[in-house]
Design a protein around this motif. Sequence first.
Motif, PDB file in Angstrom:
ATOM      1  N   UNK A  56       0.819  -1.207   0.000  1.00 56.77           N
ATOM      2  CA  UNK A  56       0.000   0.000   0.000  1.00 56.77           C
ATOM      3  C   UNK A  56       0.857   1.262   0.000  1.00 56.77           C
ATOM      4  N   UNK A  57       2.044   1.161   0.562  1.00 62.24           N
ATOM      5  CA  UNK A  57       2.963   2.293   0.581  1.00 62.24           C
ATOM      6  C   UNK A  57       3.813   2.407  -0.672  1.00 62.24           C
ATOM      7  N   UNK A  58       3.499   1.590  -1.679  1.00 59.22           N
ATOM      8  CA  UNK A  58       4.241   1.641  -2.935  1.00 59.22           C
ATOM      9  C   UNK A  58       5.578   0.937  -2.885  1.00 59.22           C
ATOM     10  N   UNK A  59       5.758   0.075  -1.901  1.00 64.18           N
ATOM     11  CA  UNK A  59       7.022  -0.648  -1.747  1.00 64.18           C
ATOM     12  C   UNK A  59       6.773  -2.155  -1.627  1.00 64.18           C
ATOM     13  N   UNK A  60       6.183  -2.773  -2.635  1.00 67.09           N
ATOM     14  CA  UNK A  60       5.936  -4.216  -2.534  1.00 67.09           C
ATOM     15  C   UNK A  60       7.242  -4.980  -2.350  1.00 67.09           C
ATOM     16  N   UNK A  61       7.187  -6.030  -1.538  1.00 67.51           N
ATOM     17  CA  UNK A  61       8.404  -6.793  -1.265  1.00 67.51           C
ATOM     18  C   UNK A  61       8.796  -7.619  -2.484  1.00 67.51           C
ATOM     19  N   UNK A  62      10.052  -7.513  -2.907  1.00 67.21           N
ATOM     20  CA  UNK A  62      10.485  -8.276  -4.085  1.00 67.21           C
ATOM     21  C   UNK A  62      10.651  -9.757  -3.774  1.00 67.21           C
ATOM     22  N   UNK A  63      10.651 -10.563  -4.825  1.00 70.01           N
ATOM     23  CA  UNK A  63      10.897 -12.000  -4.660  1.00 70.01           C
ATOM     24  C   UNK A  63      12.256 -12.203  -4.001  1.00 70.01           C
ATOM     25  N   UNK A  64      12.312 -13.166  -3.132  1.00 67.35           N
ATOM     26  CA  UNK A  64      13.567 -13.473  -2.450  1.00 67.35           C
ATOM     27  C   UNK A  64      13.767 -12.732  -1.152  1.00 67.35           C
TER      28      UNK A  64
END
Length: 334
Positions: free
Chosen positions: A205-213
């Motif tokens: 929601x804060x525009x910082x989706x967690x990347x794979x890994x």
Amino acid sequence: MPITIADVASRAGVSKTTVSRVLNGKGELEPSTAARVRRVIEELGYVPSARAVGLARGRAGVIGMLVPSLTWPWIGEVLQGAVDTVESNGYGLMLFTCNQGDQSMRQFANKASAKAFDGLLVIEPEGQLDYITELHGQGLPVVLIDDRELRPQFASVATTNRAGGESAARHLLANGRTRPVVITGTLAWGCTVERLDGFTAVYAEGGRPLPAGSVVEGDFTFETGRAVMRRFIEDGVEFDAVFAHNDLSAAGALQALREAGRAVPGEVAIVGFDDVPLASQTEPPLTTVRQPLREMGAAAARMLMAHFAGEPLPVEATVIPTDLVVRGSTSASS
């Protein structure tokens, strides 16, 4: 020799059953017979044991508690909350663990068959749900604590795992931490999924989706927390924060960061979960999501006490909220 109920019965010229009825006010008795029995009790100084009275009333006066292991650092707090409540209501607590596997469960089953306890508090051991369900179906009152999956057939006490994950994420974002990694608990458990969902949702929601890994499954142990953090470092993963799903794995991650020369909280902030005593004893002390552990044990025990007093066990889970405890692992001024 201590005076027994048989001595009272013999002196009063009645059966032991009649003495029990007088002691517990059960059954119809001639007033003169009851008066004679009470007079003999007073003359002999007979004092019935609490257990004997409880059994005569159809109760053992004991609550059973089944837990996977006492090595889990947060179980002691839950246990203390339950014990305080049980003992303040005049009951005892009989504790069972699964440390010895099948042998432990056989001992537990023997006590359950003998009706050695009146109700059961459960932190669900893996693979034992069917047996607990069977006991419940036979009429044993059961309350689950830390319900790791939805078990609508049981009364239960849980906490706000998703909201706890959300609070950890909001705190890290507020401190400018935009590249977190996550060391989860066992993903087969509902609490792990809820903590992860809450945390990742806030970052998305804060525009910082967690990347794979950036998310690795752990098992709530110090050793795995340390090993996973070493792997992140060796693999060159860029991160400025760690969310570990319990304090023990957070402490392991902290140890690995210190060994690698990473400053906490200067370079990396760390948030754990539970707020067990260890959290305030690390260096720096851990910011953590506090589970209301003692309150959960007390609430579960109160459910059983109320049930014995005639109230039905609740069909809706009792949920006690988490709260964030900020310490030095995320803020140098804490």
